[in-house]
Design a protein around this motif. Structure first.
Motif, PDB file in Angstrom:
ATOM      1  N   VAL A  98      -1.372   6.070  -6.918  1.00 45.79           N
ATOM      2  CA  VAL A  98      -1.084   6.497  -5.550  1.00 45.79           C
ATOM      3  C   VAL A  98      -1.291   8.003  -5.449  1.00 45.79           C
ATOM      4  O   VAL A  98      -0.768   8.764  -6.249  1.00 45.79           O
ATOM      5  CB  VAL A  98       0.349   6.123  -5.135  1.00 45.79           C
ATOM      6  N   LEU A 143       1.957  -3.220  -1.585  1.00 47.87           N
ATOM      7  CA  LEU A 143       0.744  -3.925  -1.193  1.00 47.87           C
ATOM      8  C   LEU A 143       0.988  -4.684   0.104  1.00 47.87           C
ATOM      9  O   LEU A 143       2.090  -5.197   0.330  1.00 47.87           O
ATOM     10  CB  LEU A 143       0.326  -4.898  -2.300  1.00 47.87           C
ATOM     11  N   SER A 203      -9.415  -0.273  -5.531  1.00 46.58           N
ATOM     12  CA  SER A 203      -7.957  -0.212  -5.530  1.00 46.58           C
ATOM     13  C   SER A 203      -7.378  -1.629  -5.614  1.00 46.58           C
ATOM     14  O   SER A 203      -8.064  -2.619  -5.355  1.00 46.58           O
ATOM     15  CB  SER A 203      -7.458   0.464  -4.255  1.00 46.58           C
ATOM     16  N   TYR A 204      -6.114  -1.693  -5.973  1.00 45.03           N
ATOM     17  CA  TYR A 204      -5.425  -2.982  -6.047  1.00 45.03           C
ATOM     18  C   TYR A 204      -5.483  -3.663  -4.685  1.00 45.03           C
ATOM     19  O   TYR A 204      -5.801  -4.853  -4.577  1.00 45.03           O
ATOM     20  CB  TYR A 204      -3.969  -2.749  -6.462  1.00 45.03           C
ATOM     21  N   GLN A 205      -5.200  -2.884  -3.627  1.00 49.20           N
ATOM     22  CA  GLN A 205      -5.242  -3.454  -2.279  1.00 49.20           C
ATOM     23  C   GLN A 205      -6.634  -3.952  -1.932  1.00 49.20           C
ATOM     24  O   GLN A 205      -6.783  -5.004  -1.309  1.00 49.20           O
ATOM     25  CB  GLN A 205      -4.778  -2.420  -1.238  1.00 49.20           C
ATOM     26  N   HIS A 209      -9.797   3.921  -8.000  1.00 46.70           N
ATOM     27  CA  HIS A 209      -8.722   2.940  -8.147  1.00 46.70           C
ATOM     28  C   HIS A 209      -7.452   3.347  -7.400  1.00 46.70           C
ATOM     29  O   HIS A 209      -6.407   2.737  -7.592  1.00 46.70           O
ATOM     30  CB  HIS A 209      -8.401   2.721  -9.629  1.00 46.70           C
ATOM     31  N   ARG A 210      -7.536   4.354  -6.552  1.00 50.39           N
ATOM     32  CA  ARG A 210      -6.343   4.850  -5.871  1.00 50.39           C
ATOM     33  C   ARG A 210      -5.870   3.875  -4.793  1.00 50.39           C
ATOM     34  O   ARG A 210      -6.666   3.205  -4.141  1.00 50.39           O
ATOM     35  CB  ARG A 210      -6.605   6.212  -5.254  1.00 50.39           C
ATOM     36  N   ASP A 211      -4.576   3.816  -4.641  1.00 49.53           N
ATOM     37  CA  ASP A 211      -3.958   3.040  -3.568  1.00 49.53           C
ATOM     38  C   ASP A 211      -3.177   4.003  -2.684  1.00 49.53           C
ATOM     39  O   ASP A 211      -2.701   5.040  -3.144  1.00 49.53           O
ATOM     40  CB  ASP A 211      -3.014   1.977  -4.142  1.00 49.53           C
TER      41      ASP A 211
END
Length: 98
Positions: free
Chosen positions: A72, A85, A2-4, A78-80
Motif C-alpha cells: 500500500v 479489498l 495488484s491484489y485488487q 504490485h501496489r494496492d
C-alpha cells in the motif's frame, strides 16, 4: 498486478464478483481450511481461471478481505490503494460510476 487487480480480472473472467464466488465456494463446502489445490482446480474446471488468479481468490477465502500493508502506497506494479479489498465487484467500487 495488484491484489485488487487480480480480483477484478477474476470477476471479468468468471462473470461473478469475488463475494459471489465466496458464496459459491461456501455452497461447495470450501472455507478457510480447504486446501488451495481444491479451489484452484474448481476455478480452472468451471471457469478456466489460471493459477495466479485462483490463488488470489484463495487468499481471500482463507484470510478475508484485509491484506498486508506491504504494497500500500508503494510505487511498484504490485501496489494496492488500501489494505481492504473490494469484493462486491468493479461496478460497486467507491468512486466508480456504474
Amino acid at each position: 498486478m495488484s491484489y485488487q487487480a487480480y480480483l477484478d480480472a477474476l470477476e471479468a473472467k468468471t462473470g461473478a464478483t469475488p463475494r459471489q464466488l465466496l458464496d459459491l465456494a461456501a455452497q461447495r463446502g470450501y472455507g478457510p481450511t480447504t486446501k488451495a489445490a481444491e479451489v484452484v482446480a474448481w476455478l480452472k474446471d468451471d471457469y478456466g481461471v489460471g493459477r495466479g488468479h485462483a490463488m488470489a481468490f484463495y487468499g481471500v477465502l482463507k484470510n478475508g478481505a484485509t491484506i498486508s500493508d506491504a504494497h500500500v502506497g508503494s510505487s511498484g506494479s504490485h501496489r494496492d490503494a488500501s489494505t481492504e479489498l473490494h469484493l462486491d465487484g468493479v461496478a460497486a467500487r467507491p468512486g466508480t460510476s456504474a
